[in-house]
Design a protein around this motif. Structure first.
Motif, short mmCIF file in Angstrom:
data_model
loop_
_atom_site.label_atom_id
_atom_site.label_comp_id
_atom_site.label_asym_id
_atom_site.label_seq_id
_atom_site.Cartn_x
_atom_site.Cartn_y
_atom_site.Cartn_z
N ILE A 147 18.85 -3.74 2.04
CA ILE A 147 17.89 -4.76 2.48
C ILE A 147 16.69 -4.09 3.14
O ILE A 147 15.53 -4.44 2.87
N TYR A 148 16.94 -3.10 4.00
CA TYR A 148 15.88 -2.39 4.72
C TYR A 148 14.95 -1.67 3.73
O TYR A 148 13.73 -1.79 3.82
N LYS A 154 8.79 -3.51 -0.62
CA LYS A 154 8.00 -4.74 -0.79
C LYS A 154 6.71 -4.67 0.03
O LYS A 154 5.65 -5.05 -0.46
N GLU A 155 6.81 -4.17 1.27
CA GLU A 155 5.62 -4.04 2.11
C GLU A 155 4.62 -3.06 1.50
O GLU A 155 3.42 -3.33 1.49
N GLU A 158 2.93 -4.73 -1.51
CA GLU A 158 1.97 -5.74 -1.07
C GLU A 158 0.72 -5.12 -0.48
O GLU A 158 -0.39 -5.58 -0.73
N ASN A 159 0.86 -4.05 0.29
CA ASN A 159 -0.29 -3.38 0.89
C ASN A 159 -1.16 -2.72 -0.17
O ASN A 159 -2.39 -2.74 -0.07
N ASN A 160 -0.58 -2.12 -1.17
CA ASN A 160 -1.37 -1.47 -2.22
C ASN A 160 -2.07 -2.49 -3.10
O ASN A 160 -3.19 -2.27 -3.54
N ILE A 161 -1.42 -3.61 -3.37
CA ILE A 161 -2.04 -4.63 -4.21
C ILE A 161 -3.14 -5.36 -3.46
O ILE A 161 -4.19 -5.68 -4.02
N CYS A 162 -2.94 -5.59 -2.17
CA CYS A 162 -3.91 -6.35 -1.38
C CYS A 162 -5.16 -5.54 -1.06
O CYS A 162 -6.18 -6.12 -0.73
N LYS A 163 -5.11 -4.21 -1.10
CA LYS A 163 -6.28 -3.41 -0.73
C LYS A 163 -7.31 -3.38 -1.77
O LYS A 163 -7.43 -3.42 -2.82
#
Length: 163
Positions: A147-148, A154-155, A158-163
């Motif tokens: 899970i960790y 996932k983080e 998300e950070n690479n896609i959002c930048k």
């Protein structure tokens, strides 16, 4: 629709009697069954689940001490108590979701695993340490680590896609 259900129940069930009982339960009483399940859901709280898992775990532990392996009583207590692990997995996922520090949370489970491993090895395997089998806490730790790692990945995605 019931014709398909009848055929599936005949295939899945071990006897026609079981299939007939299942169909009689569903026929006309399905709405009552759904209402009953809905009414019972309000009694399923985190505390009640913990108590249920604890009782199942105690039954399992006493069963392994008191019943000989493979006996009908041993098999019965094993079947009854298998859902305790599922409840523990649910609470592991909840704990990973709501804890402030996941590594400390996993560390506490690891500490529990190490302490209980001594007793597990003595009872089931006869010597300390014995690496032929481990207690269930180690399996829970692996689930928590997955899970960790999943959340870390996932983080990053998300950070690479959002930048």
């Amino acid at each position: 629709a019931f014709g398909n259900i009848v055929e599936e129940l005949k295939d899945v069930s071990k006897s026609y009697k079981e299939a007939k009982m299942a169909l009689e339960f569903m026929d006309g009483n399905f709405n009552k069954a759904i209402a009953f399940v809905g009414a019972m859901l309000k009694y399923i709280t985190a505390y009640n689940l913990r108590v249920l898992a604890f009782v199942a775990m105690i039954i399992n532990h006493f069963g392994t001490f008191l019943c000989s392996y493979g006996s009908p009583m041993f098999k019965l207590q094993s079947i009854i108590t298998r859902f305790a692990f599922v409840i523990f997995c649910f609470f592991l996922a909840e704990g990973m979701l709501h804890t402030h520090n996941r590594l400390k949370y996993l560390g506490r489970i690891l500490l529990t695993a190490i302490i209980s491993e001594v007793f597990y090895d003595l009872h089931f395997l006869g010597s300390i340490p014995n690496w032929n089998g481990q207690n269930v806490c180690f399996t829970l730790i692996l689930g928590g680590v997955i899970i960790y790692i999943n959340d870390l990945c996932k983080e990053k995605i998300e950070n690479n896609i959002c930048k």
